[in-house]
Design an enzyme around this catalytic site. Structure first.
Site, PDB file in Angstrom:
ATOM      1  N   ALA A  53      -7.969   2.479   8.896  1.00  0.00           N
ATOM      2  CA  ALA A  53      -7.890   1.901  10.238  1.00  0.00           C
ATOM      3  C   ALA A  53      -8.328   2.958  11.245  1.00  0.00           C
ATOM      4  CB  ALA A  53      -6.468   1.446  10.539  1.00  0.00           C
ATOM      5  N   GLN A  60       3.556   5.343   4.914  1.00  0.00           N
ATOM      6  CA  GLN A  60       4.761   4.976   5.640  1.00  0.00           C
ATOM      7  C   GLN A  60       4.491   3.786   6.556  1.00  0.00           C
ATOM      8  OE1 GLN A  60       7.956   6.159   5.460  1.00  0.00           O
ATOM      9  NE2 GLN A  60       7.399   7.406   3.699  1.00  0.00           N
ATOM     10  N   VAL A  61       4.644   3.982   7.851  1.00  0.00           N
ATOM     11  CA  VAL A  61       4.482   2.899   8.818  1.00  0.00           C
ATOM     12  C   VAL A  61       3.269   3.171   9.703  1.00  0.00           C
ATOM     13  CG1 VAL A  61       6.084   3.948  10.490  1.00  0.00           C
ATOM     14  CG2 VAL A  61       5.632   1.499  10.597  1.00  0.00           C
ATOM     15  N   THR A  62       2.548   2.126  10.041  1.00  0.00           N
ATOM     16  CA  THR A  62       1.458   2.246  11.005  1.00  0.00           C
ATOM     17  C   THR A  62       1.411   0.986  11.856  1.00  0.00           C
ATOM     18  OG1 THR A  62      -0.819   2.994  11.326  1.00  0.00           O
ATOM     19  CG2 THR A  62      -0.464   1.309   9.640  1.00  0.00           C
ATOM     20  N   TYR A  63       0.583   1.053  12.874  1.00  0.00           N
ATOM     21  CA  TYR A  63       0.375  -0.077  13.767  1.00  0.00           C
ATOM     22  C   TYR A  63      -1.066  -0.530  13.646  1.00  0.00           C
ATOM     23  CZ  TYR A  63      -0.580  -2.652  18.037  1.00  0.00           C
ATOM     24  OH  TYR A  63      -0.997  -3.615  18.930  1.00  0.00           O
ATOM     25  N   HIS A  64      -1.276  -1.838  13.618  1.00  0.00           N
ATOM     26  CA  HIS A  64      -2.608  -2.424  13.689  1.00  0.00           C
ATOM     27  C   HIS A  64      -2.622  -3.366  14.879  1.00  0.00           C
ATOM     28  CE1 HIS A  64      -3.694  -0.811   9.832  1.00  0.00           C
ATOM     29  NE2 HIS A  64      -2.739  -1.474   9.214  1.00  0.00           N
ATOM     30  N   ARG A  86       0.850  -1.191   0.000  1.00  0.00           N
ATOM     31  CA  ARG A  86       0.000   0.000   0.000  1.00  0.00           C
ATOM     32  C   ARG A  86       0.879   1.231   0.000  1.00  0.00           C
ATOM     33  NH1 ARG A  86       1.287   2.138   4.643  1.00  0.00           N
ATOM     34  NH2 ARG A  86       1.352   0.915   6.548  1.00  0.00           N
ATOM     35  N   GLY A  87       0.260   2.377  -0.165  1.00  0.00           N
ATOM     36  CA  GLY A  87       0.982   3.629  -0.026  1.00  0.00           C
ATOM     37  C   GLY A  87       1.172   3.950   1.450  1.00  0.00           C
ATOM     38  N   CYS A 135       2.657   7.049  10.512  1.00  0.00           N
ATOM     39  CA  CYS A 135       2.463   7.549   9.141  1.00  0.00           C
ATOM     40  C   CYS A 135       3.637   8.410   8.676  1.00  0.00           C
ATOM     41  CB  CYS A 135       1.137   8.288   9.021  1.00  0.00           C
ATOM     42  SG  CYS A 135      -0.275   7.254   9.463  1.00  0.00           S
TER      43      CYS A 135
END
Length: 182
Positions: A131, A52-56, A49-50, A147
């Site tokens: 999210a 940066q970084v995220t947390y789920h 996906r486009g 992000c």
């Protein structure tokens, strides 16, 4: 999502999937690993996906939107706005004033990020999605620059208005999301 998008035809119906993930950090296609500060024991997965970084993690509602944008005559930006506005509409019913930011996709309350958007468009069809932090442990966000933004605070509905379960939020959110996507 990838298989669904690869196998779909112009006649395939669009789908929205609501999921809740175990703890995981995800890095977008062109993410800078420097935004991954201290992942600890949480798995890190590079995805397509486009962003940066995220947390789920547990307590976060993820809506994956697999839409044929060509059939809708939509741009990816129009889809991002529909996703953001569906969250804004839903939390307004809880008395929360939320906003979208053109420079940083997502939904914000008082400068803190409530919802993140990360999409991929292939063959004019979208996948990945949105999210929303509902009632979760926010500590893992300290292990990243959410992000790609250093010191970006994050928030959740449990803190803002006492919504403490995904079912309640999903039940309130789903019709607003579908209305924005129609």
């Amino acid at each position: 999502m990838q298989a669904f998008t690869t196998e779909r035809t112009d006649d395939t119906r669009d789908e929205v999937w609501f999921v809740e993930h175990p703890p995981v950090y995800t890095l977008g296609l062109r993410a800078d690993r420097a935004h991954l500060l201290a992942p600890g024991d949480i798995p890190v997965v590079q995805i397509d996906r486009g962003g940066q970084v995220t947390y789920h993690g547990p307590g976060q509602l993820v809506a994956y939107v697999m839409l044929n944008l060509k059939r809708r005559a939509w741009t990816p930006r129009q889809l991002v706005q529909a996703l953001e506005n569906s969250v804004i509409d839903t939390v307004a019913a809880y008395g929360i004033e939320a906003k979208a930011r053109r420079d940083a996709p997502g939904v914000y309350v008082g400068g803190a990020k409530l919802a993140a958007v990360g999409l991929r468009v292939r063959r004019h069809c979208s996948y990945h999605g949105l999210a929303v932090n509902v009632a979760m442990d926010l500590k893992p966000f300290a292990g990243i620059n959410p992000c790609g933004y250093e010191d970006l605070p994050v928030t959740q509905l449990a803190t803002l208005c006492g919504i403490d379960g995904l079912k309640r939020f999903r039940d309130d959110f789903a019709p607003r999301l579908l209305a924005r996507l129609s």
